[in-house]
Design an enzyme around this catalytic site. Sequence first.
Site, PDB file in Angstrom:
ATOM      1  N   GLY A 119     -25.794  28.977  29.593  1.00  0.00           N
ATOM      2  CA  GLY A 119     -25.406  28.429  30.895  1.00  0.00           C
ATOM      3  C   GLY A 119     -25.794  29.296  32.076  1.00  0.00           C
ATOM      4  N   HIS A 120     -25.514  30.615  31.989  1.00  0.00           N
ATOM      5  CA  HIS A 120     -25.655  31.434  33.199  1.00  0.00           C
ATOM      6  C   HIS A 120     -27.082  31.826  33.517  1.00  0.00           C
ATOM      7  CE1 HIS A 120     -25.804  35.721  31.453  1.00  0.00           C
ATOM      8  NE2 HIS A 120     -25.698  34.946  30.386  1.00  0.00           N
ATOM      9  N   THR A 145     -11.463  25.302  20.104  1.00  0.00           N
ATOM     10  CA  THR A 145     -11.211  24.354  21.194  1.00  0.00           C
ATOM     11  C   THR A 145     -12.337  24.427  22.220  1.00  0.00           C
ATOM     12  OG1 THR A 145      -8.834  24.549  20.865  1.00  0.00           O
ATOM     13  CG2 THR A 145      -9.568  23.729  23.019  1.00  0.00           C
ATOM     14  N   GLY A 165     -25.737  32.082  24.947  1.00  0.00           N
ATOM     15  CA  GLY A 165     -27.011  32.213  24.249  1.00  0.00           C
ATOM     16  C   GLY A 165     -26.899  33.079  23.008  1.00  0.00           C
ATOM     17  N   THR A 166     -26.119  34.146  23.101  1.00  0.00           N
ATOM     18  CA  THR A 166     -26.001  35.053  21.947  1.00  0.00           C
ATOM     19  C   THR A 166     -25.425  34.315  20.752  1.00  0.00           C
ATOM     20  OG1 THR A 166     -25.706  36.949  23.412  1.00  0.00           O
ATOM     21  CG2 THR A 166     -24.957  37.211  21.142  1.00  0.00           C
ATOM     22  N   ASN A 211     -37.639  37.560  28.010  1.00  0.00           N
ATOM     23  CA  ASN A 211     -36.731  37.849  29.122  1.00  0.00           C
ATOM     24  C   ASN A 211     -37.113  39.075  29.929  1.00  0.00           C
ATOM     25  OD1 ASN A 211     -35.821  38.649  26.351  1.00  0.00           O
ATOM     26  ND2 ASN A 211     -34.549  40.056  27.528  1.00  0.00           N
ATOM     27  N   CYS A 247     -27.768  47.620  28.472  1.00  0.00           N
ATOM     28  CA  CYS A 247     -26.834  47.478  27.355  1.00  0.00           C
ATOM     29  C   CYS A 247     -25.429  47.370  27.927  1.00  0.00           C
ATOM     30  CB  CYS A 247     -26.974  48.628  26.363  1.00  0.00           C
ATOM     31  SG  CYS A 247     -26.568  50.214  27.031  1.00  0.00           S
ATOM     32  N   GLN A 289     -34.280  31.930  28.529  1.00  0.00           N
ATOM     33  CA  GLN A 289     -34.919  32.262  29.814  1.00  0.00           C
ATOM     34  C   GLN A 289     -35.834  31.149  30.308  1.00  0.00           C
ATOM     35  OE1 GLN A 289     -34.482  34.743  31.903  1.00  0.00           O
ATOM     36  NE2 GLN A 289     -33.108  35.960  30.637  1.00  0.00           N
TER      37      GLN A 289
END
Length: 405
Positions: free
Chosen positions: A213-214, A250, A79-80, A162, A342, A192
């Site tokens: 993804g997570h 890749t 996401g970042t 979030n 953080c 989120q």
Amino acid sequence: MEVTVGVPPPEAYLDHAASTPARPEVVEAMLPWLAGQWGNPTGAHARGRAARRAVDEAREPVAELLGCSGGEVVFTSGGTEADDLAVNGVLDAVGGMAMCSAIEHHAVLDPVVHRGGMTVPVDRRGVVDCEALAAMLDAAAAAAASGDGPEVTLVSVMVANNEVGTIEPVAHIADVVARHAPSAVMHTDAVQAAAWVDVAAMAAGVPLVSLSGHKIGGPKGIGALAVRPGVALAPRLRGGGQERGRRSGTHNVAGIVGLGVAARLVLEHRAGLAASVGAMRDRLEAALVGIDGVSVTVAPDGTAPPERLPTICHVCVSGVDSEALLFLLDDAGVAASAASSCASGATESSHVLAAMGVSGADARGSLRLSLGWTTDDTAIDRVIEVMPAAVARLRLFDVSSSERS
Ligand code: PLP
């Protein structure tokens, strides 16, 4: 009940907004791509073609989740990176200035601020102030027309926050942007929200949409940015020219395959799961507000909460320090969080709560319990059981609460 020290209790994991477990189907689908199938998707041989096919097949469910076509999906490392590509990619391509809501995740907020952008206020419940946005866009347009400032070229407002779970009126915001800054591109961070609300419908007119993804039952280290045709976007990573030149490197084939399976499972189960998880969250919240001095952060003074994710229970507990509360909860087998963690693992004060106008005293005792696809009633019961004792114990030693009363 007593909060026991030293005995590992059963885990009640209520930090799904930080990371939710990968679904077993996801892990199973990834395994061949971590072991026997090592081909590079760019390879001109059978192994390469197999990997390429797997990557392209994964585009379809991801595209369906985001409401775009497979060819508009750019795979990223999470996401970042998707947020960074959206903000910096547009600014690098066309110049100008970005605006974002004051409660964006740091992955959007920090690039916007770093590039000299502006933040748009939210109300006490975390909903973007659309009148302020329109006025800020008008003021920036007037300044740009007289050569006194840059044109606004990107506006970013997340689908759902979030920390507190507030859902933003993204379609309305896109409309405000189209009317007050017609040449600006809109981006929305759906990291989120994607597992819980119909992002494809809510962000239908938004040209840039981020996914991770997570947060949706997929693996860590993979994400995507939907890029609609016509958006000028400079790459951040140059090199082999993968992802039609938008993101070299890749492909993370196993991660992409996992993301595709996770997206498909979200599409299949989202509606039912959102209803059952929402019911558990409501039960948890009702029990927590029964403890003296506990309030729902997005529903100040008992007002109705805004539209929000079914997964997040964010409360302020008066007379306690959230770090100490997290420590006691952890000891009792409850994994929760306070403000955003953080990288060092320490909690930093929340820019989200500050932007919402939550007082420093309330923010000090803020607690986020976030539910997910594995949450069951046992976990909720556990929190309901241990919270009163944990809060009471901390209040016994809290100097500031006795000073207040
Ligand atoms: N955007 C939001 C709203 C998030 O909650 C997060 C992670 O917490 C991110 C972006 C960053 O995603 P990732 O962890 O995949 O880099």
